[in-house]
Design an enzyme around this catalytic site. Sequence first.
Site, PDB file in Angstrom:
ATOM      1  N   ASN A   9      43.710  43.515  34.446  1.00  0.00           N
ATOM      2  CA  ASN A   9      42.760  44.198  35.324  1.00  0.00           C
ATOM      3  C   ASN A   9      43.391  44.304  36.709  1.00  0.00           C
ATOM      4  O   ASN A   9      43.437  43.328  37.443  1.00  0.00           O
ATOM      5  CB  ASN A   9      41.446  43.417  35.373  1.00  0.00           C
ATOM      6  N   LYS A  11      42.274  45.815  39.235  1.00  0.00           N
ATOM      7  CA  LYS A  11      41.270  45.889  40.306  1.00  0.00           C
ATOM      8  C   LYS A  11      41.628  47.038  41.267  1.00  0.00           C
ATOM      9  O   LYS A  11      42.094  48.079  40.821  1.00  0.00           O
ATOM     10  CB  LYS A  11      41.125  44.536  40.984  1.00  0.00           C
ATOM     11  N   HIS A  94      31.932  43.340  35.051  1.00  0.00           N
ATOM     12  CA  HIS A  94      32.769  42.339  35.719  1.00  0.00           C
ATOM     13  C   HIS A  94      31.966  41.681  36.839  1.00  0.00           C
ATOM     14  O   HIS A  94      31.129  42.320  37.487  1.00  0.00           O
ATOM     15  CB  HIS A  94      34.029  42.997  36.281  1.00  0.00           C
ATOM     16  N   GLU A  96      32.614  40.969  39.773  1.00  0.00           N
ATOM     17  CA  GLU A  96      32.711  41.644  41.068  1.00  0.00           C
ATOM     18  C   GLU A  96      31.791  42.849  41.129  1.00  0.00           C
ATOM     19  O   GLU A  96      31.244  43.172  42.191  1.00  0.00           O
ATOM     20  CB  GLU A  96      34.171  42.032  41.338  1.00  0.00           C
ATOM     21  N   GLU A 166      34.446  34.946  31.691  1.00  0.00           N
ATOM     22  CA  GLU A 166      35.101  34.728  32.974  1.00  0.00           C
ATOM     23  C   GLU A 166      34.222  33.880  33.881  1.00  0.00           C
ATOM     24  O   GLU A 166      33.307  34.400  34.522  1.00  0.00           O
ATOM     25  CB  GLU A 166      35.370  36.074  33.664  1.00  0.00           C
ATOM     26  N   GLY A 172      40.256  34.473  40.743  1.00  0.00           N
ATOM     27  CA  GLY A 172      40.982  34.626  41.996  1.00  0.00           C
ATOM     28  C   GLY A 172      41.036  33.385  42.859  1.00  0.00           C
ATOM     29  O   GLY A 172      41.469  33.446  44.013  1.00  0.00           O
ATOM     30  N   SER A 212      41.983  33.148  36.573  1.00  0.00           N
ATOM     31  CA  SER A 212      43.247  32.546  37.003  1.00  0.00           C
ATOM     32  C   SER A 212      44.164  32.216  35.825  1.00  0.00           C
ATOM     33  O   SER A 212      44.808  31.163  35.785  1.00  0.00           O
ATOM     34  CB  SER A 212      42.993  31.300  37.861  1.00  0.00           C
TER      35      SER A 212
END
Length: 250
Positions: A9, A11, A94, A96, A166, A172, A212
């Site tokens: 991904n 992003k 996701h 985010e 996730e 991150g 991660s």
Amino acid sequence: MRKKVIAGNWKMNMKPLQAEEYMREFIELIKNAQSEVIICAPYIDLERLVEITKKTNIKIGAQNMHWEETGAYTGEVSGSMLKSIGVEYVIIGHSERRQYFAETDETVNKKVKAALNNELKPIVCVGETLEQKEKGITNQVITNQTKLALEGLTQEQVENIIIAYEPIWAIGTGKTATSEDANNCIISIREEISKIYGQNIASRVIIQYGGSVKASNAQELFTTSDIDGALVGGASLKPEEFEKIVNYDK
């Protein structure tokens, strides 16, 4: 046996020329990979990446889509638009998107249905926050998200979905769930699918881990009983690093 599916991904990274340069190097690095490999790129890169990866073992995915086919939805892209340029996968829900763009379990479900209607394979993200983890409600959160994402789908449709577990606290941050904890969470997700669709279907659904993931922990994660690969963020931005994750078994 379920195959390993490893998706990158990107992003909001990689302009078209950068994406092309990356891909020409990456194609050579993973041409003998046993896992299925997907790159999920920004919209502006997708058409060119589809063209470059023809006749390779790399599939291309988008990072989001709208649930409607057409309409007054400024700035959005539909599943049929993605399909028309050769995209095969799309990330949906996701964390985010949920955190910054008001994605909900309801819109995730709508997008999953729209993706499947356009013969796209959704990569559906579920995961708990640090606060939820500390309250001890991880399983409740991720199984509920899974159930709501799949609501109203047929058995055949569910088989064409990838779920990415996730944990939000690991995305991150450099923190990674232990392989045992990640595997146990994925077992819980698979058990929830089994309750709704039966063990036979649940045993065939691909469930990835994300958070991660890097070259140094990929093999440990991927050799557990139920982790079927990964959705990789930052480590997918460097072809030589991502290659090591894809070729974890070499």
